[in-house]
Design an enzyme around this catalytic site. Structure first.
Site: not given
Ligand code: 13P
Length: 344
Positions: A46, A138, A179, A221
């Protein structure tokens, strides 16, 4: 060096022609992505993979910020000076951020629905993340579309958690990326996706208002408005762009400085093409950008396959996708660009 303010962080993240790389896959998610390519999800792999991404030459030309996972923010570079990756990113002119939620669990009494956890102890973790070099955070909430779903209870519970997260982040001097992800899974129409996204965004902004979150210092987002992945009638690029913009105009206050898109499982070229069409709109009050995970990383991960010998080719693949998406932000992407692969 002066300490960045919320305002300056927002401004830097939304720099023209740049987007955000989401590299914050949790342990189960990165394991799933690695397993598909027979890479074992060890701490070493990772770390090597994330180092490959973050040290891609020229990345800061197209990428303004990177979202890290907790483990990565604490890891050290394999060969260089023993510094946290977050600090290494900052030295390259890329702003480090961090996913601070602790993933989703089922919402009790609401089959098929999820609530995001991670509020307990968040205040203290935010102080620690800031010390590690993070400048933004986030939190991802998940809303599923299905028969009788989503419920109002699910939307509101997630909206409240998002608002509390955002308020705590701002108090800690970190810009929250709020988000709410409306999942693509299902056979629903694009109209249903618009309806659910609209209801979710209305609820999220009502909660942000109630919690006295400063809208000028957040980024939203969310996904593009799409037909469900299993819907037989798939909306074309023009309809996706038109519907996405209409939905946001109705639900996202003009005080919000920027909306950054997740890719959500779209093919990478498809996501870039749609982003390009959406960004061609000129009369919108917010900046539009990307915060892709899979749509930036998938080709690089497939090339890398866990082998050190493939690092350079994998970096070239990431740089290519970042460049294509940067062009899309300016409405200048075309399918021809897919043949102009660059080597790093
Ligand atoms: P994806 O663009 O793969 O959907 O991932 C964005 C993301 O941060 C999801 O929380």
């Amino acid at each position: 060096m002066t300490t960045p303010t919320l305002e300056s962080t927002v401004k830097s993240l939304l720099a023209s022609g740049k987007g955000i790389l989401a590299a914050d896959e949790s342990f189960p998610t990165i394991e799933k992505r690695f397993k598909a390519l027979n890479i074992s999800s060890t701490e070493e792999n990772r770390g090597a993979y994330r180092e490959l991404l973050f040290t891609t030459p020229g990345l800061s030309e197209f990428i303004s910020g990177v979202i890290l996972f907790d483990e990565t923010a604490r890891q050290r570079m394999a060969h260089g000076v023993p510094i946290a990756i977050a600090v290494a990113l900052a030295q390259r002119g890329i702003i480090p951020g961090i996913k601070v939620d602790k993933g989703t669990v089922s919402l009790p009494n609401f089959p098929g629905e999820k609530i995001t956890q991670g509020l307990d102890g968040l205040r203290d973790r935010l102080i620690e993340y800031r010390e590690l070099g993070a400048r933004f955070t986030k939190w991802r909430a998940v809303i599923a579309i299905g028969e009788h779903l989503p419920t109002r209870t699910c939307i509101e519970a997630n909206a409240n958690a998002l608002a509390l997260f955002a308020a705590l982040s701002q108090k800690a001097g970190l810009v929250p990326i709020v988000e709410p992800e409306i999942l693509m899974n299902g056979s629903h129409s694009i109209a249903r996706c618009e309806e659910v996204t609209n209801a979710t965004l209305q609820s999220v902004f009502a909660a942000l208002f109630e919690h006295r979150v400063v809208l000028e210092h957040i980024l939203l987002k969310t996904g593009m408005i799409l037909s469900g992945a299993e819907c037989p009638q798939q909306a074309d690029v023009a309809e996706v762009a038109e519907t996405t913009l209409r939905c946001f105009r109705r639900a996202v206050p003009a005080a919000v400085p920027g909306i950054v898109f997740l890719s959500g499982g779209q093919g990478e070229e498809e996501a870039t093409l749609r982003l390009n069409a959406i960004c061609r709109a000129s009369n919108v009050p917010w900046k539009l950008s990307f915060s892709f995970g899979r749509a930036l990383q998938s080709p690089a991960l497939k090339v890398w396959k866990g082998a050190p010998a493939n690092v350079e080719a994998a970096q070239a693949a990431l740089q290519h996708r970042a460049r294509c998406n940067s062009f899309a932000l300016q409405g200048k992407y075309s399918a021809h660009m897919e043949n102009e692969k660059i080597s790093v």
